[in-house]
Write a protein that holds these residues in place. Structure first.
Motif, PDB file in Angstrom:
ATOM      1  N   SER A  18      35.926  38.755  41.398  1.00  0.00           N
ATOM      2  CA  SER A  18      36.698  38.767  40.137  1.00  0.00           C
ATOM      3  C   SER A  18      37.139  40.191  39.782  1.00  0.00           C
ATOM      4  O   SER A  18      38.122  40.384  39.063  1.00  0.00           O
ATOM      5  N   ILE A 137      39.399  35.344  36.190  1.00  0.00           N
ATOM      6  CA  ILE A 137      40.458  35.311  37.204  1.00  0.00           C
ATOM      7  C   ILE A 137      40.734  33.853  37.578  1.00  0.00           C
ATOM      8  O   ILE A 137      39.811  33.032  37.615  1.00  0.00           O
ATOM      9  N   LYS A 139      41.374  30.709  39.863  1.00  0.00           N
ATOM     10  CA  LYS A 139      40.703  30.411  41.140  1.00  0.00           C
ATOM     11  C   LYS A 139      41.575  30.723  42.358  1.00  0.00           C
ATOM     12  O   LYS A 139      41.094  31.273  43.350  1.00  0.00           O
ATOM     13  N   GLN A 142      41.552  34.366  42.917  1.00  0.00           N
ATOM     14  CA  GLN A 142      40.186  34.749  43.324  1.00  0.00           C
ATOM     15  C   GLN A 142      39.985  34.451  44.818  1.00  0.00           C
ATOM     16  O   GLN A 142      39.506  35.319  45.568  1.00  0.00           O
ATOM     17  N   ASP A 167      34.328  29.908  35.613  1.00  0.00           N
ATOM     18  CA  ASP A 167      34.960  30.953  34.812  1.00  0.00           C
ATOM     19  C   ASP A 167      34.883  30.577  33.325  1.00  0.00           C
ATOM     20  O   ASP A 167      34.551  31.405  32.476  1.00  0.00           O
TER      21      ASP A 167
END
Ligand code: ATP
Length: 210
Positions: A18, A137, A139, A142, A167
């Motif tokens: 992240s 962030i 996905k 990420q 998250d």
């Protein structure tokens, strides 16, 4: 529960890739100390440490690489799906990491101290923090950043992400959120503002106890 009256501890968390290290490095350029739990977790099992001696006694010399250092991959394999061994290893390393943390906090003269922890809430380390921040962030981004950085397959990155809090769960528990979906120049701006805010909060706390 805040344990340290004369220090201001800021928990910094976020999923894999992240941007925790990136943010901590940028804040260190402003003179902020960071205790990175992942980093220290490797140090406490380095060659010559009591933890590595204990690991050797339990699993034999086969747990070492040819240079005498810990074969982390093999150890991960042992504790994977073996709760008893995992618990044993944690009972060995967690106190060692915690005592390093206490020492670090005591000696740091930084305006505030970052506690960089991927599992800040899962391990309840947020309880020793005055303030908590999640780096958030999307996905998709990420996955891209993790796969590029670690040169791993998307399925492996996905499995790691699935083993962590989502998250959303982290954001709900945090005092503040840093959105790290944009480029590094945008992140720099956010970090500058954040640093000002954290210094002010730390100062307020100091006034309170003076
Ligand atoms: P881990 O949980 O694995 O320790 P982390 O949360 O510390 O990861 P970083 O290593 O800081 O994450 O960042 C992951 C990758 O994304 C790195 O390659 C980093 O350079 C990159 N990165 C971080 N922030 C940005 C950004 N704003 N723009 C572009 N790349 C970024």
């Amino acid at each position: 529960m805040t344990v340290f009256k004369n220090k201001y501890i800021v928990g910094l968390t976020g999923g894999i890739g992240s941007g925790k290290t990136t943010v901590a490095n940028k804040l260190s350029q402003f003179g902020i100390d960071a205790f990175d739990v992942d980093h220290i977790a490797r140090e406490v099992v380095a060659s010559g440490t009591p933890c590595l001696e204990a690991i050797k006694s339990r699993y034999g010399n086969d747990i070492l690489l040819t240079d005498g250092s810990l074969d982390r991959r093999q150890l991960r394999h042992i504790i994977f799906q073996n709760e008893q061994e995992k618990a044993w290893l944690e009972s060995l390393t967690h106190p060692a990491i915690h005592s390093r943390l206490l020492e670090y906090i005591e000696t740091s003269q930084s305006p505030y101290i970052l506690l960089v922890h991927p599992l800040l809430f899962e391990t309840e380390k947020n309880k020793i923090c005055d303030y908590t921040i999640t780096i958030s962030i999307e996905k998709k981004r990420q996955l891209k950043r993790v796969c590029e950085r670690d040169n791993i397959d998307e399925s492996i990155a996905n499995a790691i992400i699935a083993s962590q809090l989502t998250d959303k769960q982290r954001r709900q528990r945090s005092d503040a959120i840093i959105d790290n979906n944009d480029n590094e120049a945008e992140l720099d701006q956010k970090i500058f503002t954040l640093d000002q805010k954290l210094r002010a909060l730390a100062n307020d706390k100091k006034q309170q106890y003076n």
